[in-house]
Design a protein around this motif. Structure first.
Motif, PDB file in Angstrom:
ATOM      1  N   THR A  52      -0.569 -16.675 -21.809  1.00  0.00           N
ATOM      2  CA  THR A  52      -1.001 -17.935 -21.206  1.00  0.00           C
ATOM      3  C   THR A  52      -2.449 -17.884 -20.759  1.00  0.00           C
ATOM      4  O   THR A  52      -2.917 -18.830 -20.137  1.00  0.00           O
ATOM      5  CB  THR A  52      -0.100 -18.297 -20.009  1.00  0.00           C
ATOM      6  OG1 THR A  52      -0.186 -17.279 -19.029  1.00  0.00           O
ATOM      7  CG2 THR A  52       1.330 -18.504 -20.448  1.00  0.00           C
ATOM      8  N   ASN A  53      -3.156 -16.816 -21.085  1.00  0.00           N
ATOM      9  CA  ASN A  53      -4.583 -16.693 -20.763  1.00  0.00           C
ATOM     10  C   ASN A  53      -4.876 -16.922 -19.288  1.00  0.00           C
ATOM     11  O   ASN A  53      -5.943 -17.377 -18.917  1.00  0.00           O
ATOM     12  CB  ASN A  53      -5.402 -17.673 -21.612  1.00  0.00           C
ATOM     13  CG  ASN A  53      -5.247 -17.407 -23.077  1.00  0.00           C
ATOM     14  OD1 ASN A  53      -5.341 -16.274 -23.530  1.00  0.00           O
ATOM     15  ND2 ASN A  53      -4.961 -18.441 -23.840  1.00  0.00           N
ATOM     16  N   GLN A  89       4.013 -23.140 -17.808  1.00  0.00           N
ATOM     17  CA  GLN A  89       4.989 -24.218 -17.846  1.00  0.00           C
ATOM     18  C   GLN A  89       5.137 -24.756 -19.269  1.00  0.00           C
ATOM     19  O   GLN A  89       6.245 -24.986 -19.746  1.00  0.00           O
ATOM     20  CB  GLN A  89       4.578 -25.325 -16.892  1.00  0.00           C
ATOM     21  CG  GLN A  89       5.584 -26.457 -16.825  1.00  0.00           C
ATOM     22  CD  GLN A  89       5.160 -27.532 -15.851  1.00  0.00           C
ATOM     23  OE1 GLN A  89       4.016 -27.597 -15.438  1.00  0.00           O
ATOM     24  NE2 GLN A  89       6.100 -28.380 -15.493  1.00  0.00           N
ATOM     25  N   LEU A  90       4.033 -24.963 -19.959  1.00  0.00           N
ATOM     26  CA  LEU A  90       4.054 -25.466 -21.327  1.00  0.00           C
ATOM     27  C   LEU A  90       4.812 -24.514 -22.248  1.00  0.00           C
ATOM     28  O   LEU A  90       5.683 -24.937 -23.015  1.00  0.00           O
ATOM     29  CB  LEU A  90       2.622 -25.660 -21.823  1.00  0.00           C
ATOM     30  CG  LEU A  90       2.444 -26.096 -23.262  1.00  0.00           C
ATOM     31  CD1 LEU A  90       3.001 -27.499 -23.457  1.00  0.00           C
ATOM     32  CD2 LEU A  90       0.961 -26.053 -23.627  1.00  0.00           C
ATOM     33  N   LYS A 133      -5.296 -28.253 -23.468  1.00  0.00           N
ATOM     34  CA  LYS A 133      -5.388 -27.892 -22.051  1.00  0.00           C
ATOM     35  C   LYS A 133      -6.666 -27.090 -21.772  1.00  0.00           C
ATOM     36  O   LYS A 133      -7.281 -27.248 -20.724  1.00  0.00           O
ATOM     37  CB  LYS A 133      -4.148 -27.124 -21.613  1.00  0.00           C
ATOM     38  CG  LYS A 133      -2.917 -28.023 -21.534  1.00  0.00           C
ATOM     39  CD  LYS A 133      -1.817 -27.396 -20.752  1.00  0.00           C
ATOM     40  CE  LYS A 133      -0.604 -28.279 -20.681  1.00  0.00           C
ATOM     41  NZ  LYS A 133      -0.810 -29.530 -19.971  1.00  0.00           N
ATOM     42  N   PHE A 134      -7.049 -26.242 -22.706  1.00  0.00           N
ATOM     43  CA  PHE A 134      -8.294 -25.488 -22.553  1.00  0.00           C
ATOM     44  C   PHE A 134      -9.485 -26.447 -22.490  1.00  0.00           C
ATOM     45  O   PHE A 134     -10.359 -26.325 -21.635  1.00  0.00           O
ATOM     46  CB  PHE A 134      -8.452 -24.491 -23.702  1.00  0.00           C
ATOM     47  CG  PHE A 134      -9.738 -23.721 -23.672  1.00  0.00           C
ATOM     48  CD1 PHE A 134     -10.007 -22.820 -22.657  1.00  0.00           C
ATOM     49  CD2 PHE A 134     -10.686 -23.889 -24.669  1.00  0.00           C
ATOM     50  CE1 PHE A 134     -11.201 -22.095 -22.621  1.00  0.00           C
ATOM     51  CE2 PHE A 134     -11.873 -23.173 -24.646  1.00  0.00           C
ATOM     52  CZ  PHE A 134     -12.129 -22.278 -23.630  1.00  0.00           C
ATOM     53  N   PHE A 135      -9.496 -27.432 -23.383  1.00  0.00           N
ATOM     54  CA  PHE A 135     -10.607 -28.386 -23.395  1.00  0.00           C
ATOM     55  C   PHE A 135     -10.595 -29.286 -22.163  1.00  0.00           C
ATOM     56  O   PHE A 135     -11.658 -29.733 -21.722  1.00  0.00           O
ATOM     57  CB  PHE A 135     -10.635 -29.198 -24.693  1.00  0.00           C
ATOM     58  CG  PHE A 135     -11.208 -28.419 -25.844  1.00  0.00           C
ATOM     59  CD1 PHE A 135     -12.508 -27.938 -25.803  1.00  0.00           C
ATOM     60  CD2 PHE A 135     -10.446 -28.135 -26.963  1.00  0.00           C
ATOM     61  CE1 PHE A 135     -13.046 -27.205 -26.844  1.00  0.00           C
ATOM     62  CE2 PHE A 135     -10.971 -27.404 -28.014  1.00  0.00           C
ATOM     63  CZ  PHE A 135     -12.269 -26.941 -27.954  1.00  0.00           C
ATOM     64  N   ILE A 136      -9.429 -29.532 -21.602  1.00  0.00           N
ATOM     65  CA  ILE A 136      -9.376 -30.275 -20.340  1.00  0.00           C
ATOM     66  C   ILE A 136     -10.123 -29.487 -19.265  1.00  0.00           C
ATOM     67  O   ILE A 136     -10.872 -30.052 -18.469  1.00  0.00           O
ATOM     68  CB  ILE A 136      -7.915 -30.556 -19.928  1.00  0.00           C
ATOM     69  CG1 ILE A 136      -7.321 -31.644 -20.815  1.00  0.00           C
ATOM     70  CG2 ILE A 136      -7.829 -30.962 -18.454  1.00  0.00           C
ATOM     71  CD1 ILE A 136      -5.829 -31.829 -20.660  1.00  0.00           C
TER      72      ILE A 136
END
Length: 170
Positions: free
Chosen positions: A1-2, A9-10, A58-61
């Motif tokens: 999950t980095n 959760q995802l 999610k990373f880009f968010i």
């Protein structure tokens, strides 16, 4: 999950849903738990394109958290990704990281006007914030690198990174 809590959760939601699918584990809800998971099962879930797309999203968010149309975090990440690609093609060790001075020079080379009035201290502050967001980690030469190598892959190929930087200069 980095080390991104939202990804836990995802991933877990995808894991639970996959257990119902016949082509994964084939468990019947009435007969289980416990669910026995193998490494192969976990890897299969991680390899799903839909999950990878959601992780990238999610990373880009995170990179657009500054809520500013300038998208400083995204631009800095793109410039760091470019340095990784450049280092790979010229055999310079990418693990050495990028200093705020390196990023400002590269921004100038690409004519990224959003950084034209930035000082090294301004860039340092933003890169420190990105470290706190777990996008970067500090390295010994006052530089920064991605905290996970797969972040580079999420940024794209060298051509994709260059195109994104050039789009930002418009």
């Amino acid at each position: 999950t980095n080390y991104f809590p939202g990804l836990i959760q995802l991933y877990c939601a995808n894991l639970i849903e996959s257990l119902k699918k016949k082509d994964y584990a084939g468990y019947a809800e009435a007969d289980t738990p416990p669910y026995i998971l193998s490494e192969t099962h976990v890897q299969k879930i991680l390899g799903e394109n839909e999950l990878q797309t959601e992780i990238k999203s999610k990373f880009f968010i995170t990179l657009t958290l500054d809520n500013d149309e300038d998208n400083y975090y995204m631009l800095i990440a793109l410039l760091v990704a470019y340095k990784y690609h450049e280092a790979k093609s010229s055999n310079i060790a990418a693990h050495e990281g990028c200093t705020p001075k390196d990023i400002l020079k590269l921004a100038n080379d690409f004519n990224v006007m959003r950084f034209r009035n930035f000082t090294e201290e301004n860039m340092y502050a933003l890169m420190e914030e990105m470290k706190e967001l777990n996008v970067f980690q500090a390295v010994g030469n006052n530089g920064y690198r991605f905290s996970r190598y797969n972040f580079l892959h999420m940024m794209g190929t060298e051509e994709e990174v260059i195109n994104a930087i050039e789009q930002a200069t418009l």
